[in-house]
Design a protein around this motif. Sequence first.
Motif, PDB file in Angstrom:
ATOM      1  N   TRP A  80       0.831  -1.213   0.000  1.00  0.00           N
ATOM      2  CA  TRP A  80       0.000   0.000   0.000  1.00  0.00           C
ATOM      3  C   TRP A  80       0.864   1.263   0.000  1.00  0.00           C
ATOM      4  CZ3 TRP A  80      -4.360  -0.997  -1.760  1.00  0.00           C
ATOM      5  CH2 TRP A  80      -5.099  -2.125  -1.393  1.00  0.00           C
ATOM      6  N   GLN A  81       2.080   1.205   0.552  1.00  0.00           N
ATOM      7  CA  GLN A  81       2.957   2.363   0.536  1.00  0.00           C
ATOM      8  C   GLN A  81       3.422   2.724  -0.868  1.00  0.00           C
ATOM      9  OE1 GLN A  81       3.161  -0.150   2.580  1.00  0.00           O
ATOM     10  NE2 GLN A  81       3.133   0.623   4.688  1.00  0.00           N
ATOM     11  N   ASP A  82       3.364   1.745  -1.817  1.00  0.00           N
ATOM     12  CA  ASP A  82       3.820   1.987  -3.188  1.00  0.00           C
ATOM     13  C   ASP A  82       2.713   2.539  -4.078  1.00  0.00           C
ATOM     14  OD1 ASP A  82       6.298   0.964  -2.468  1.00  0.00           O
ATOM     15  OD2 ASP A  82       5.715  -1.095  -2.998  1.00  0.00           O
ATOM     16  N   ILE A  83       1.465   2.495  -3.603  1.00  0.00           N
ATOM     17  CA  ILE A  83       0.334   2.897  -4.442  1.00  0.00           C
ATOM     18  C   ILE A  83      -0.003   4.369  -4.173  1.00  0.00           C
ATOM     19  CG2 ILE A  83      -2.083   2.458  -5.021  1.00  0.00           C
ATOM     20  CD1 ILE A  83      -0.207   0.246  -5.830  1.00  0.00           C
ATOM     21  N   ALA A 127      -8.088   1.663   2.057  1.00  0.00           N
ATOM     22  CA  ALA A 127      -6.739   1.325   2.515  1.00  0.00           C
ATOM     23  C   ALA A 127      -5.782   2.492   2.327  1.00  0.00           C
ATOM     24  CB  ALA A 127      -6.237   0.093   1.764  1.00  0.00           C
ATOM     25  N   LEU A 128      -5.881   3.190   1.201  1.00  0.00           N
ATOM     26  CA  LEU A 128      -4.999   4.331   0.943  1.00  0.00           C
ATOM     27  C   LEU A 128      -5.299   5.492   1.882  1.00  0.00           C
ATOM     28  CD1 LEU A 128      -4.905   4.326  -2.978  1.00  0.00           C
ATOM     29  CD2 LEU A 128      -3.171   3.475  -1.390  1.00  0.00           C
ATOM     30  N   ASP A 129      -6.566   5.743   2.151  1.00  0.00           N
ATOM     31  CA  ASP A 129      -6.936   6.818   3.083  1.00  0.00           C
ATOM     32  C   ASP A 129      -6.430   6.506   4.484  1.00  0.00           C
ATOM     33  OD1 ASP A 129      -8.158   8.122   1.017  1.00  0.00           O
ATOM     34  OD2 ASP A 129     -10.198   7.500   1.544  1.00  0.00           O
ATOM     35  N   ASN A 130      -6.540   5.253   4.896  1.00  0.00           N
ATOM     36  CA  ASN A 130      -6.062   4.859   6.213  1.00  0.00           C
ATOM     37  C   ASN A 130      -4.547   5.022   6.323  1.00  0.00           C
ATOM     38  OD1 ASN A 130      -6.354   3.633   8.866  1.00  0.00           O
ATOM     39  ND2 ASN A 130      -5.411   1.821   7.980  1.00  0.00           N
ATOM     40  N   LEU A 131      -3.837   4.649   5.252  1.00  0.00           N
ATOM     41  CA  LEU A 131      -2.384   4.803   5.238  1.00  0.00           C
ATOM     42  C   LEU A 131      -1.990   6.271   5.300  1.00  0.00           C
ATOM     43  CD1 LEU A 131       0.409   3.497   4.939  1.00  0.00           C
ATOM     44  CD2 LEU A 131       0.117   3.627   2.459  1.00  0.00           C
ATOM     45  N   GLN A 132      -2.713   7.124   4.564  1.00  0.00           N
ATOM     46  CA  GLN A 132      -2.423   8.556   4.570  1.00  0.00           C
ATOM     47  C   GLN A 132      -2.654   9.151   5.963  1.00  0.00           C
ATOM     48  OE1 GLN A 132      -1.049  10.121   2.102  1.00  0.00           O
ATOM     49  NE2 GLN A 132      -1.036  12.140   3.072  1.00  0.00           N
ATOM     50  N   ALA A 133      -3.699   8.708   6.627  1.00  0.00           N
ATOM     51  CA  ALA A 133      -3.977   9.208   7.980  1.00  0.00           C
ATOM     52  C   ALA A 133      -2.868   8.801   8.940  1.00  0.00           C
ATOM     53  CB  ALA A 133      -5.321   8.665   8.464  1.00  0.00           C
ATOM     54  N   GLN A 134      -2.357   7.579   8.814  1.00  0.00           N
ATOM     55  CA  GLN A 134      -1.258   7.131   9.670  1.00  0.00           C
ATOM     56  C   GLN A 134      -0.001   7.959   9.427  1.00  0.00           C
ATOM     57  OE1 GLN A 134      -0.712   2.938   9.038  1.00  0.00           O
ATOM     58  NE2 GLN A 134      -2.743   2.390   9.815  1.00  0.00           N
ATOM     59  N   LYS A 135       0.261   8.311   8.174  1.00  0.00           N
ATOM     60  CA  LYS A 135       1.430   9.139   7.865  1.00  0.00           C
ATOM     61  C   LYS A 135       1.293  10.524   8.486  1.00  0.00           C
ATOM     62  CE  LYS A 135       2.686   6.947   3.452  1.00  0.00           C
ATOM     63  NZ  LYS A 135       2.811   7.137   1.967  1.00  0.00           N
ATOM     64  N   GLN A 136       0.095  11.086   8.442  1.00  0.00           N
ATOM     65  CA  GLN A 136      -0.116  12.417   9.009  1.00  0.00           C
ATOM     66  C   GLN A 136       0.066  12.406  10.524  1.00  0.00           C
ATOM     67  OE1 GLN A 136      -3.973  13.661   7.663  1.00  0.00           O
ATOM     68  NE2 GLN A 136      -3.284  14.089   5.580  1.00  0.00           N
ATOM     69  N   VAL A 137      -0.391  11.329  11.168  1.00  0.00           N
ATOM     70  CA  VAL A 137      -0.221  11.227  12.617  1.00  0.00           C
ATOM     71  C   VAL A 137       1.259  11.124  12.974  1.00  0.00           C
ATOM     72  CG1 VAL A 137      -0.635   9.756  14.621  1.00  0.00           C
ATOM     73  CG2 VAL A 137      -2.485  10.243  13.017  1.00  0.00           C
ATOM     74  N   LYS A 138       2.033  10.354  12.175  1.00  0.00           N
ATOM     75  CA  LYS A 138       3.463  10.239  12.435  1.00  0.00           C
ATOM     76  C   LYS A 138       4.166  11.573  12.218  1.00  0.00           C
ATOM     77  CE  LYS A 138       3.893   5.323  11.324  1.00  0.00           C
ATOM     78  NZ  LYS A 138       4.518   4.320  10.414  1.00  0.00           N
ATOM     79  N   ALA A 139       3.748  12.327  11.186  1.00  0.00           N
ATOM     80  CA  ALA A 139       4.370  13.624  10.910  1.00  0.00           C
ATOM     81  C   ALA A 139       4.004  14.648  11.955  1.00  0.00           C
ATOM     82  CB  ALA A 139       3.956  14.114   9.521  1.00  0.00           C
ATOM     83  N   ASP A 140       2.779  14.591  12.462  1.00  0.00           N
ATOM     84  CA  ASP A 140       2.310  15.542  13.468  1.00  0.00           C
ATOM     85  C   ASP A 140       1.570  14.768  14.540  1.00  0.00           C
ATOM     86  OD1 ASP A 140       1.495  17.654  14.955  1.00  0.00           O
ATOM     87  OD2 ASP A 140       0.180  18.554  13.450  1.00  0.00           O
ATOM     88  N   PRO A 141       2.251  14.318  15.579  1.00  0.00           N
ATOM     89  CA  PRO A 141       1.606  13.496  16.616  1.00  0.00           C
ATOM     90  C   PRO A 141       0.422  14.181  17.282  1.00  0.00           C
ATOM     91  CG  PRO A 141       3.997  13.463  16.850  1.00  0.00           C
ATOM     92  CD  PRO A 141       3.673  14.517  15.829  1.00  0.00           C
ATOM     93  N   LYS A 142       0.375  15.522  17.248  1.00  0.00           N
ATOM     94  CA  LYS A 142      -0.731  16.229  17.886  1.00  0.00           C
ATOM     95  C   LYS A 142      -2.061  15.919  17.226  1.00  0.00           C
ATOM     96  CE  LYS A 142       2.028  20.147  19.487  1.00  0.00           C
ATOM     97  NZ  LYS A 142       2.199  21.609  19.427  1.00  0.00           N
ATOM     98  N   MET A 143      -2.033  15.536  15.940  1.00  0.00           N
ATOM     99  CA  MET A 143      -3.281  15.246  15.227  1.00  0.00           C
ATOM    100  C   MET A 143      -3.972  14.031  15.811  1.00  0.00           C
ATOM    101  SD  MET A 143      -2.365  15.953  11.244  1.00  0.00           S
ATOM    102  CE  MET A 143      -4.063  15.669  10.814  1.00  0.00           C
ATOM    103  N   GLY A 144      -3.185  13.120  16.382  1.00  0.00           N
ATOM    104  CA  GLY A 144      -3.778  11.921  16.944  1.00  0.00           C
ATOM    105  C   GLY A 144      -4.452  12.151  18.273  1.00  0.00           C
ATOM    106  N   ILE A 145      -4.204  13.324  18.887  1.00  0.00           N
ATOM    107  CA  ILE A 145      -4.796  13.597  20.193  1.00  0.00           C
ATOM    108  C   ILE A 145      -5.588  14.884  20.169  1.00  0.00           C
ATOM    109  CG2 ILE A 145      -3.035  12.346  21.483  1.00  0.00           C
ATOM    110  CD1 ILE A 145      -1.656  15.002  22.010  1.00  0.00           C
ATOM    111  N   GLU A 146      -6.067  15.298  18.964  1.00  0.00           N
ATOM    112  CA  GLU A 146      -6.799  16.554  18.884  1.00  0.00           C
ATOM    113  C   GLU A 146      -8.122  16.504  19.629  1.00  0.00           C
ATOM    114  OE1 GLU A 146      -7.469  17.280  14.825  1.00  0.00           O
ATOM    115  OE2 GLU A 146      -8.660  15.481  14.455  1.00  0.00           O
ATOM    116  N   ASN A 147      -8.645  15.288  19.821  1.00  0.00           N
ATOM    117  CA  ASN A 147      -9.903  15.160  20.555  1.00  0.00           C
ATOM    118  C   ASN A 147      -9.696  14.770  22.010  1.00  0.00           C
ATOM    119  OD1 ASN A 147     -11.461  15.741  18.269  1.00  0.00           O
ATOM    120  ND2 ASN A 147     -11.360  13.606  17.595  1.00  0.00           N
TER     121      ASN A 147
END
Length: 257
Positions: A80-83, A127-147
């Motif tokens: 999925w990282q290659d797509i 699957a691609l949307d889920n992968l993109q969301a995981q990348k954003q959380v890794k790039a900005d950990p604050k996004m994972g705890i915004e709520n």
Amino acid sequence: MENYQLDKYAQDGQDPKVLDKVLGKILDMLTADEEVNYVAIQKKPAVNLLPDSITVSNKRIFLGEFTKLGLATNFEIFSWQDIKDIAFKEEIFGSKVTVIPYTGENLTIDYIPKTQARKLYQLIKAALDNLQAQKQVKADPKMGIENKPKFDSYIPQDQTKDLPTTSLEAPIAINKQVESNTDPIGASFNNPSAFSPQTPTSVPTQSEPKAMQALDHTIIEDDELTMKLKKLKSLYDKQLITQAEYESKKAEILSKL
């Protein structure tokens, strides 16, 4: 391949024989914790003994092409990282599904039944949307705890001792003082000197005895009349006398006031 396993992946009209061959090869290539989610089989209008296929697992996507009269199969495999994206176009006879990788050429398989193409699109997009969301959380950990609830106003218990406190003892003491000052009976028993200013007790002089005796006599008479009225009322409440007798006797007593 057992029939019940084929039934799991043949719910949208996939050819069981082709599905059996594809799964037989895919299952041998799965890694740990990897499982097949969906298989789409090409279906051309003419007889097609060697159809292409697209298989989606929870980790990768497999584009299969039968060669050498079905004796061999070529697979293009992407994680999925290659797509980069997935696209499909509905045509008269099925749909054209295109996988767009980050590097290399786009890969397209046509004549995928429309129902299967839509299911593929949904699964791959999710699957691609889920992968993109995981990348954003890794790039900005604050996004994972915004709520996550904020506790900026929380103060540890061991630090509260240094904070100014509002004592309730002072208001309570004031209220008690007010109550005692407004209750002359309580003040006379608890603190005879509570009244301020104090009024000197008047002592009867020799010219006052007759007046005081008349006042005492009136008080005694009032007390006797009150006792008679109470006794009369008690007799009436116990139904020992009639109402007429009660009213008559009551009028007689009150006439002495």
